[in-house]
Motif scaffolding. Structure first.
Motif, PDB file in Angstrom:
ATOM      1  N   MET A 255       0.849  -1.189   0.000  1.00  0.00           N
ATOM      2  CA  MET A 255       0.000   0.000   0.000  1.00  0.00           C
ATOM      3  C   MET A 255       0.897   1.256   0.000  1.00  0.00           C
ATOM      4  N   PRO A 256       0.582   2.241  -0.839  1.00  0.00           N
ATOM      5  CA  PRO A 256       1.410   3.454  -0.843  1.00  0.00           C
ATOM      6  C   PRO A 256       1.392   4.137   0.526  1.00  0.00           C
ATOM      7  N   GLU A 257       2.547   4.716   0.893  1.00  0.00           N
ATOM      8  CA  GLU A 257       2.679   5.325   2.236  1.00  0.00           C
ATOM      9  C   GLU A 257       3.335   6.690   2.143  1.00  0.00           C
ATOM     10  N   GLN A 258       3.147   7.487   3.200  1.00  0.00           N
ATOM     11  CA  GLN A 258       3.873   8.756   3.317  1.00  0.00           C
ATOM     12  C   GLN A 258       5.361   8.470   3.487  1.00  0.00           C
ATOM     13  N   ASP A 259       6.180   9.284   2.882  1.00  0.00           N
ATOM     14  CA  ASP A 259       7.626   9.138   3.024  1.00  0.00           C
ATOM     15  C   ASP A 259       8.029   9.383   4.494  1.00  0.00           C
ATOM     16  N   PRO A 260       8.935   8.556   5.041  1.00  0.00           N
ATOM     17  CA  PRO A 260       9.298   8.706   6.453  1.00  0.00           C
ATOM     18  C   PRO A 260       9.784  10.115   6.822  1.00  0.00           C
ATOM     19  N   LEU A 261      10.578  10.745   5.941  1.00  0.00           N
ATOM     20  CA  LEU A 261      11.103  12.080   6.279  1.00  0.00           C
ATOM     21  C   LEU A 261       9.980  13.109   6.342  1.00  0.00           C
ATOM     22  N   GLU A 262       8.990  12.884   5.506  1.00  0.00           N
ATOM     23  CA  GLU A 262       7.821  13.775   5.480  1.00  0.00           C
ATOM     24  C   GLU A 262       6.967  13.535   6.728  1.00  0.00           C
ATOM     25  N   ARG A 263       6.709  12.240   7.001  1.00  0.00           N
ATOM     26  CA  ARG A 263       5.674  11.939   8.010  1.00  0.00           C
ATOM     27  C   ARG A 263       6.113  12.238   9.430  1.00  0.00           C
ATOM     28  N   ILE A 264       7.449  12.282   9.696  1.00  0.00           N
ATOM     29  CA  ILE A 264       7.805  12.619  11.083  1.00  0.00           C
ATOM     30  C   ILE A 264       7.574  14.105  11.354  1.00  0.00           C
ATOM     31  N   ARG A 265       7.147  14.847  10.345  1.00  0.00           N
ATOM     32  CA  ARG A 265       6.816  16.266  10.560  1.00  0.00           C
ATOM     33  C   ARG A 265       5.316  16.493  10.634  1.00  0.00           C
ATOM     34  N   ASN A 266       4.540  15.428  10.633  1.00  0.00           N
ATOM     35  CA  ASN A 266       3.094  15.615  10.767  1.00  0.00           C
ATOM     36  C   ASN A 266       2.490  14.410  11.489  1.00  0.00           C
ATOM     37  N   PHE A 267       1.198  14.510  11.816  1.00  0.00           N
ATOM     38  CA  PHE A 267       0.502  13.419  12.511  1.00  0.00           C
ATOM     39  C   PHE A 267      -0.485  12.714  11.575  1.00  0.00           C
ATOM     40  N   GLN A 268      -0.321  12.968  10.255  1.00  0.00           N
ATOM     41  CA  GLN A 268      -1.297  12.347   9.334  1.00  0.00           C
ATOM     42  C   GLN A 268      -1.030  10.856   9.162  1.00  0.00           C
ATOM     43  N   GLU A 269      -2.062  10.154   8.728  1.00  0.00           N
ATOM     44  CA  GLU A 269      -1.962   8.699   8.622  1.00  0.00           C
ATOM     45  C   GLU A 269      -0.814   8.288   7.694  1.00  0.00           C
ATOM     46  N   VAL A 270      -0.134   7.206   8.058  1.00  0.00           N
ATOM     47  CA  VAL A 270       1.049   6.775   7.290  1.00  0.00           C
ATOM     48  C   VAL A 270       0.651   6.110   5.967  1.00  0.00           C
ATOM     49  N   PRO A 271      -0.137   5.006   5.970  1.00  0.00           N
ATOM     50  CA  PRO A 271      -0.514   4.422   4.665  1.00  0.00           C
ATOM     51  C   PRO A 271      -1.656   5.231   4.030  1.00  0.00           C
ATOM     52  N   TYR A 272      -1.566   5.446   2.707  1.00  0.00           N
ATOM     53  CA  TYR A 272      -2.607   6.241   2.046  1.00  0.00           C
ATOM     54  C   TYR A 272      -3.876   5.436   1.784  1.00  0.00           C
ATOM     55  N   GLY A 273      -3.775   4.110   1.785  1.00  0.00           N
ATOM     56  CA  GLY A 273      -4.957   3.296   1.443  1.00  0.00           C
ATOM     57  C   GLY A 273      -4.949   2.990  -0.047  1.00  0.00           C
ATOM     58  N   TYR A 274      -5.692   1.950  -0.420  1.00  0.00           N
ATOM     59  CA  TYR A 274      -5.743   1.534  -1.819  1.00  0.00           C
ATOM     60  C   TYR A 274      -6.570   2.495  -2.660  1.00  0.00           C
ATOM     61  N   THR A 275      -6.192   2.607  -3.923  1.00  0.00           N
ATOM     62  CA  THR A 275      -7.110   3.198  -4.908  1.00  0.00           C
ATOM     63  C   THR A 275      -8.072   2.079  -5.320  1.00  0.00           C
ATOM     64  N   GLU A 276      -9.113   2.428  -6.084  1.00  0.00           N
ATOM     65  CA  GLU A 276     -10.064   1.401  -6.544  1.00  0.00           C
ATOM     66  C   GLU A 276      -9.335   0.334  -7.375  1.00  0.00           C
ATOM     67  N   GLU A 277      -8.426   0.796  -8.240  1.00  0.00           N
ATOM     68  CA  GLU A 277      -7.711  -0.145  -9.125  1.00  0.00           C
ATOM     69  C   GLU A 277      -6.853  -1.098  -8.294  1.00  0.00           C
ATOM     70  N   LEU A 278      -6.104  -0.539  -7.337  1.00  0.00           N
ATOM     71  CA  LEU A 278      -5.225  -1.392  -6.520  1.00  0.00           C
ATOM     72  C   LEU A 278      -6.035  -2.387  -5.701  1.00  0.00           C
ATOM     73  N   ALA A 279      -7.177  -1.918  -5.174  1.00  0.00           N
ATOM     74  CA  ALA A 279      -8.015  -2.807  -4.356  1.00  0.00           C
ATOM     75  C   ALA A 279      -8.531  -3.966  -5.202  1.00  0.00           C
ATOM     76  N   MET A 280      -8.995  -3.654  -6.412  1.00  0.00           N
ATOM     77  CA  MET A 280      -9.534  -4.726  -7.260  1.00  0.00           C
ATOM     78  C   MET A 280      -8.424  -5.699  -7.652  1.00  0.00           C
ATOM     79  N   LYS A 281      -7.246  -5.156  -7.949  1.00  0.00           N
ATOM     80  CA  LYS A 281      -6.110  -6.013  -8.337  1.00  0.00           C
ATOM     81  C   LYS A 281      -5.755  -6.956  -7.187  1.00  0.00           C
ATOM     82  N   GLU A 282      -5.719  -6.415  -5.975  1.00  0.00           N
ATOM     83  CA  GLU A 282      -5.383  -7.252  -4.817  1.00  0.00           C
ATOM     84  C   GLU A 282      -6.482  -8.288  -4.576  1.00  0.00           C
ATOM     85  N   ALA A 283      -7.729  -7.864  -4.714  1.00  0.00           N
ATOM     86  CA  ALA A 283      -8.849  -8.779  -4.464  1.00  0.00           C
ATOM     87  C   ALA A 283      -8.839  -9.951  -5.457  1.00  0.00           C
TER      88      ALA A 283
END
Ligand code: FAD
Ligand code: SF4
Length: 456
Positions: free
Chosen positions: A1-29
């Motif tokens: 799953m795509p994620e926030q870059d570590p150097l970026e994310r230690i400067r904020n409290f936003q969620e680390v993994p972005y979650g699947y797009t519809e295409e990625l979810a269907m491909k995984e399913a």
């Protein structure tokens, strides 16, 4: 799953993994083999029909997939983020035998997020009131599940919560970057729309006792007050300024937004050298929170080796990417302060592993003559919690175990007190979200039976 870059994310409290797009979810399913005898379902504590919801995703029926999950799991967007799938459903997935398991947790999260963002979140039809009122004490995952299930059966439910915000550990413990608060808030708003009432700032055992609740006309009570009492190690220096329990530290940051001090009322020491003691999710949540708060040196000190760490692998990896350091096979022996009582150093000792103890894990013992000191101006102790004792203490007719946990009949969640049921961490000690929810579901079914069969 795509994620926030570590150097970026230690400067904020936003969620680390972005979650699947519809295409990625269907491909995984599509990777799911739709097994006739799906072992993944056996691994799920609430027996979600995994192949069915995964197939719906592969067909692009995302909202239907969320409904399928919700038949057995009230909080899929929470569980999709924080459940230990790697030890449960994904561990049993046939695909894991020769490669990588289907990413069941990520798909669960995708379906639930899709429904929340794009669906109409219609409230199910609620049957006419049965005339029965139920009190739920504590608004963690156990209490929320009981409440959701019982209103759907036509009972009137009020949740009494000690804090000013409902959600239990989901709100005050697990940080925003793992579980955004807006997601828990949306689940609670949904329960309110279904008719669940919330009484906040209501400490049962102080404001009312359980007997008072019966006196107020509640005919059954569920106790889901969790395990929020911090354990300290009883070593010198734990009272120094700068030594926190993980509960206090995380509550200050998560619930009281200490990172916005002075705009918010509650401060927290930021420190230059932070030491976190423990090896579970809580220790890692505290260490990653400290990295984000102050971008300084953060070291996790754990008395066993990396292999024995109870935290999720994903969390350990995320913490390492974010620059958290680890000292394995090491334990604190005392904390040293200055004349004003402010923490300056931690004294640590090396450990070695001996024979397995009752938990099956090898017991750590100190190595003689190995003590050393490191600089520390903040220490966060995350070595476990005991149950919140107020309800059992003020209702002595509720039986407790030798460590104070409420004792229940395992299949019904009934306590020794008539009309009182219990579940989640108050029964199990510190456990998991999904186990608390499983207890809540069983308790709701049995409360319903109890109310139906009671001689009035
Ligand atoms: P809780 O969530 O503890 O909720 C109990 C509620 O009862 C609280 O809101 C409390 O304020 C309220 N209460 C207490 N006493 C009273 C009273 N006298 N009157 C009224 N209200 C009262 N589990 C996972 O599965 N995955 C994870 O990644 C994970 N990470 C965690 C990270 C942290 C920092 C912590 C602390 C725990 C974590 N856990 C995780 C464990 C999980 O959160 C708990 O097992 C779960 O929340 C237990 O649910 P519960 O409903 O029993 O209790
Ligand atoms: Fe699909 Fe894996 Fe479950 Fe089989 S075990 S049904 S492959 S998720």
């Amino acid at each position: 799953m795509p994620e926030q870059d570590p150097l970026e994310r230690i400067r904020n409290f936003q969620e680390v993994p972005y979650g699947y797009t519809e295409e990625l979810a269907m491909k995984e399913a599509f990777r799911c083999l739709q097994c006739k005898d799906p072992k993944c379902v056996e691994g799920c504590p609430v027996n979600i029909d995994i192949p069915w919801f995964v197939r719906l995703i592969s067909e692009g029926k995302f909202i239907e997939a969320a409904w399928k999950i919700k038949e057995t799991n009230l909080l899929p967007s929470v569980c999709g983020r924080v459940c230990r799938q790697e030890d449960q459903c994904e561990k049993r997935c046939i695909r894991a035998k020769k490669g990588q398991a289907v990413a069941i947790g990520a798909l669960e999260r995708f379906a639930a997020d899709y429904e929340r963002e794009k669906g109409d979140l219609a409230v199910p039809e609620i049957p006419a009131w049965t005339g029965r009122k139920v009190a739920v004490v504590g608004s963690g995952p156990a209490g929320l599940t009981v409440a959701g299930d019982l209103v759907k059966k036509g009972h009137r439910v009020t949740i009494f919560e000690a804090l000013h915000v409902p959600g239990g550990v989901l709100m005050y413990g697990i940080p925003e970057f793992r579980l955004p608060k807006r997601i828990v808030a949306a689940e609670i708003a949904y329960l309110k729309r279904m008719g669940v009432d919330f009484e906040l700032n209501a400490v049962i055992g102080k404001l009312f006792t359980i007997d008072d609740l019966f006196g107020e006309g509640y005919e059954a009570v569920f106790v889901g007050t969790g395990a929020g009492l911090p354990i300290f190690m009883g070593i010198p220096g734990e009272n120094l300024i700068g030594v926190y329990s993980s509960n206090e530290y995380l509550t200050r940051v998560n619930l009281m937004r200490a990172y916005q001090f002075p705009e918010c009322d509650t401060p927290v020491l930021r420190g230059r050298k932070v030491v976190v003691v423990g090896g579970g999710n809580t220790a890692l949540d505290a260490s990653r929170t400290a990295r984000r708060l102050c971008h300084v040196d953060v070291t996790v000190v754990y008395r066993r080796s990396r292999e024995e760490m109870p935290a999720r692998k994903e969390e350990i990896q995320h913490a390492e990417e974010e620059g958290v350091k680890f000292l394995f096979l090491t334990s604190p022996t005392r904390y040293i302060g200055d004349r004003d009582g402010r923490l300056m150093k931690a004294e640590l000792v090396k450990m070695e592993l001996s024979e397995p103890d009752d938990s099956g894990r090898r017991r750590p013992i100190p190595v003689a003559g190995s003590a050393f000191q490191i600089d520390a101006d903040v220490v966060i102790i995350a070595v476990g919690n005991l149950i919140n004792p107020l309800v059992p203490r003020t209702s002595p007719d509720i039986e407790v175990s030798s460590c104070g946990n409420i004792v229940v009949e395992p299949t019904t969640e009934k306590t020794s007190k008539k009309g009182v049921f219990a579940g989640g961490d108050i029964v199990r000690g510190g456990a998991t979200v999904i186990l608390a929810m499983g207890d809540g579901r069983r308790a709701a079914n049995n409360i319903h039976e109890y109310l139906k069969n009671r001689n009035w």
